[in-house]
Design an enzyme around this catalytic site. Structure first.
Site, PDB file in Angstrom:
ATOM      1  N   GLU A 344      15.512  61.913  73.637  1.00 28.96           N
ATOM      2  CA  GLU A 344      14.534  63.035  73.612  1.00 28.96           C
ATOM      3  C   GLU A 344      13.490  62.644  74.473  1.00 28.96           C
ATOM      4  OE1 GLU A 344      15.927  61.898  71.062  1.00 28.96           O
ATOM      5  OE2 GLU A 344      16.530  63.374  69.588  1.00 28.96           O
ATOM      6  N   LYS A 452      11.608  53.707  49.681  1.00 32.12           N
ATOM      7  CA  LYS A 452      10.478  54.178  48.663  1.00 32.12           C
ATOM      8  C   LYS A 452      10.614  53.588  47.345  1.00 32.12           C
ATOM      9  CE  LYS A 452      10.054  58.146  51.516  1.00 32.12           C
ATOM     10  NZ  LYS A 452      11.465  58.517  52.032  1.00 32.12           N
TER      11      LYS A 452
HETATM   12  P1  ADP Z   1      20.546  56.906  69.173  1.00 32.24           P
HETATM   13  O1  ADP Z   1      20.708  55.299  69.577  1.00 32.24           O
HETATM   14  O2  ADP Z   1      20.583  57.360  67.841  1.00 32.24           O
HETATM   15  O3  ADP Z   1      21.184  57.790  70.533  1.00 32.24           O
HETATM   16  P2  ADP Z   1      18.109  56.697  70.733  1.00 32.24           P
HETATM   17  O4  ADP Z   1      18.414  55.828  71.441  1.00 32.24           O
HETATM   18  O5  ADP Z   1      17.427  57.792  71.252  1.00 32.24           O
HETATM   19  O6  ADP Z   1      19.118  57.305  69.726  1.00 32.24           O
HETATM   20  O7  ADP Z   1      17.194  56.087  69.660  1.00 32.24           O
HETATM   21  C1  ADP Z   1      15.749  56.398  69.685  1.00 32.24           C
HETATM   22  C2  ADP Z   1      15.507  55.397  68.352  1.00 32.24           C
HETATM   23  O8  ADP Z   1      15.600  54.046  68.361  1.00 32.24           O
HETATM   24  C3  ADP Z   1      13.837  55.788  68.177  1.00 32.24           C
HETATM   25  O9  ADP Z   1      13.476  56.877  67.552  1.00 32.24           O
HETATM   26  C4  ADP Z   1      13.489  54.426  67.231  1.00 32.24           C
HETATM   27  O10 ADP Z   1      13.790  54.683  65.869  1.00 32.24           O
HETATM   28  C5  ADP Z   1      14.531  53.579  67.836  1.00 32.24           C
HETATM   29  N1  ADP Z   1      13.812  52.471  68.759  1.00 32.24           N
HETATM   30  C6  ADP Z   1      13.823  52.347  70.010  1.00 32.24           C
HETATM   31  N2  ADP Z   1      13.100  51.600  70.665  1.00 32.24           N
HETATM   32  C7  ADP Z   1      12.534  50.914  69.680  1.00 32.24           C
HETATM   33  C8  ADP Z   1      11.764  49.631  69.390  1.00 32.24           C
HETATM   34  N3  ADP Z   1      11.200  49.044  70.539  1.00 32.24           N
HETATM   35  N4  ADP Z   1      11.546  49.409  68.172  1.00 32.24           N
HETATM   36  C9  ADP Z   1      12.040  49.912  67.091  1.00 32.24           C
HETATM   37  N5  ADP Z   1      12.764  50.930  67.059  1.00 32.24           N
HETATM   38  C10 ADP Z   1      12.974  51.458  68.434  1.00 32.24           C
END
Ligand code: ADP
Length: 552
Positions: A344, A452
């Site tokens: 997004e 939690k």
């Molecule tokens: P998907 O893999 O579900 O398609 P995205 O690639 O959009 O989704 O994933 C985004 C999510 O990945 C973020 O909201 C976060 O939770 C996680 N994320 C991305 N980069 C990092 C990071 N450097 N550290 C921790 N979490 C991360």
């Protein structure tokens, strides 16, 4: 008289006509690179293992041929053209040929479940799909469920084209053969769509994020800035992040915009294939997710290889453990830059670049700082809020839902009726974070993964990062499972490096590294952990499997 009229119109319209309008077509990037950096290489490891060398001039010419071929085949502006493609020079050409002629480059994650692929293709109403030859069986099995698709273009040469049951299949090289090298990129309207990428949809159907030419160009500019990704002209970038995943973190645009060499590994993601490419192509900067780097680091350790040429790596997609940052630095002299973003957010939002202050720190202090997800890139605004939406202090301690806004951040999911942002334009990322006084954002957890326990929060990310620091732990996953007294308690699931690893050894290692009450209630050893289509741990399956693990 007419002068007065124009003056009045301008006054009423409030428009400043003093500066020039500009072409918001991403193809302007490859047009520029083709002229200014014609010889800069784009190196691909093809499926056969063959190394193919292209450059920005060739990619510029061939993307025009592709654009013209698409027009000849009746593809119209704003129509979605799908791709199930690896990181190759042909994929680069599609990024420009498809979007540049005004259609929408719809990158499809081939690791998704076939039912999700069917959903995505139908939702986007693709007329044409580009696929790698290896994915032909996957598409052949589902093509009856894809009524909008009229033609498949197989990403190979005429000679490599195999017999195929796919509707009206043709090889890529044959498809672009009669395309016009002199194709003129059209001027597009300000909000013209450019690319489409669906979220992985671990719950419910995937949702589409439609990027515009303008948002994509601004994103590439911001990523190129000094506070962006820290790229340098002389870099040679290894792009392990797949192009189908959020536009390959913008690299297909950033690299040609800055005349930087790209090294594309195709299907070769194993340690041997990657180290060979790194050494032969003098890679200085590598982009990837932690799981792939875990494999590469282990391979290097087992084979006594030092990644001499690499100076920096950008890692994102999931949290980067302290142990990985340390190992990259100690074993390979590689600086880890952590990045955070999501489908997004196009995705570049924060980066943790090395600063002069970091250079002066003791190593341990620097590695700790590098576990943070970093500072926002100019253009992006962040805030953290509590469950009632009240803004929380940026003191590095208070944590809450992370909200984001900016010119390359989503406003509304593709074909949805309602906006995905609140009245002030903030998008809720679903992550729980802190922000400190220096502007560093740290992900505590995903809202749905946080544990939690008796009303208090435990970060599964912190526990995983601590556990994976154990020298005999290959990978670690922490989930919250039902507990009679505390509602939920952490369960640590581990892939051990050998059979000798014991629970006691894991507990001893964690002792002092985590708060006492965070200590996982049990440690389970497994041979494999499930990963989603973008390399993240798939916790939903594990939560189901271990739901009653702590209930007697
Ligand atoms: P998907 O893999 O579900 O398609 P995205 O690639 O959009 O989704 O994933 C985004 C999510 O990945 C973020 O909201 C976060 O939770 C996680 N994320 C991305 N980069 C990092 C990071 N450097 N550290 C921790 N979490 C991360």
């Amino acid at each position: 008289m007419s002068g007065i009229l124009i003056y009045i119109i301008l006054k009423i319209g409030g428009k400043n006509m003093n500066m020039q309008d500009w072409s918001k077509n991403v193809a302007s990037i490859i047009e520029y690179a083709g002229h200014i950096f014609p010889e800069v290489e784009v190196v691909t490891r093809e499926l056969s293992g063959k190394i193919t060398k292209s450059n920005y001039k060739n990619i510029s010419i061939r993307s025009k041929k592709l654009a013209s071929a698409l027009e000849k085949h009746g593809i119209k502006q704003e129509q979605c053209v799908g791709s199930l493609a690896l990181n190759t020079f042909r994929n680069m050409e599609m990024f420009y040929g498809i979007s540049g002629m005004g259609a929408i480059m719809h990158t499809i994650n081939f690791r998704l479940h076939p039912e999700q692929i069917v959903y995505i293709i139908n939702h986007a109403e693709n007329k044409l799909i580009f696929i790698e030859p290896v994915f032909a069986p996957l598409l052949e099995a589902i093509q009856d469920k894809l009524p909008t698709v009229e033609k498949y273009v197989v990403l190979c040469s005429k000679e490599e084209m195999q017999e195929s049951k796919l509707k009206d299949a043709v090889s890529y090289e044959e498809f672009i053969e009669d395309g016009d090298e002199e194709f003129v990129w059209p001027d597009l309207k300000d909000d013209a769509p450019c690319g489409l990428c669906y979220t992985s949809g671990t719950t419910g159907n995937p949702k589409g994020v439609l990027y515009s030419h303008q948002s994509t160009l601004l994103h590439a500019w911001a990523g190129s800035s000094a506070n962006g990704l820290g790229l340098k002209k002389e870099d040679s970038i290894l792009m392990v992040v797949p192009m189908f995943h959020v536009n390959g973190w913008g690299l297909p645009y950033l690299a040609p915009m800055n005349g930087i060499k790209l090294v594309l590994p195709g299907m070769g993601m194993d340690g041997a294939a990657l180290t060979e490419l790194i050494q032969n192509e003098n890679v200085t900067f590598a982009f990837g997710v932690p799981t792939i780097w875990l494999g590469l680091l282990n391979y290097c350790k087992e084979n006594n290889i030092k990644l001499d040429s690499i100076k920096e790596t950008i890692i994102g997609g999931s949290a980067v453990p302290y142990s990985m940052i340390k190992q990259f630095d100690e074993d390979h002299d590689v600086n880890v830059v952590q990045g955070w973003g999501m489908t997004e957010t196009s995705p570049l939002a924060t980066a943790n670049l090395k600063t002069p202050e970091m250079e002066k720190m003791a190593k341990d202090e620097m590695y700790q700082l590098q576990t943070k997800q970093g500072k926002p890139i100019y253009g992006v605004q962040l805030k953290i809020v509590d469950d009632e939406g009240n803004r929380l202090p940026e003191d590095g301690k208070a944590f809450g839902r992370l909200l984001i806004k900016g010119p390359w951040i989503i406003k509304r999911y593709y074909k949805h009726d309602a906006d995905a942002v609140d009245a002030e334009g903030w998008f809720d990322t679903g992550d729980i974070s802190t922000i400190d006084a220096d502007g560093y954002m740290t992900i505590v957890d995903r809202a749905k993964d946080v544990i939690k326990s008796g009303g208090e929060w435990i970060s599964s990310v912190d526990l995983e990062n601590a556990a994976v620091g154990h020298p005999e732990v290959v990978e670690a996953c922490v989930i919250g499972v039902a507990h009679e007294k505390w509602d939920e308690r952490p369960l640590l699931i581990v892939i051990p490096a050998n059979k000798e690893l014991t629970k006691e050894s894991v507990y001893d290692f964690l002792d002092g590294k985590i708060a006492k009450w965070w200590k996982p209630d049990d440690v389970v050893f497994v041979e494999e952990l499930p990963h989603g289509a973008t390399g993240k741990l798939l916790k939903t399956d594990l939560r189901e499997k271990y739901a009653n693990h702590l209930i007697k």
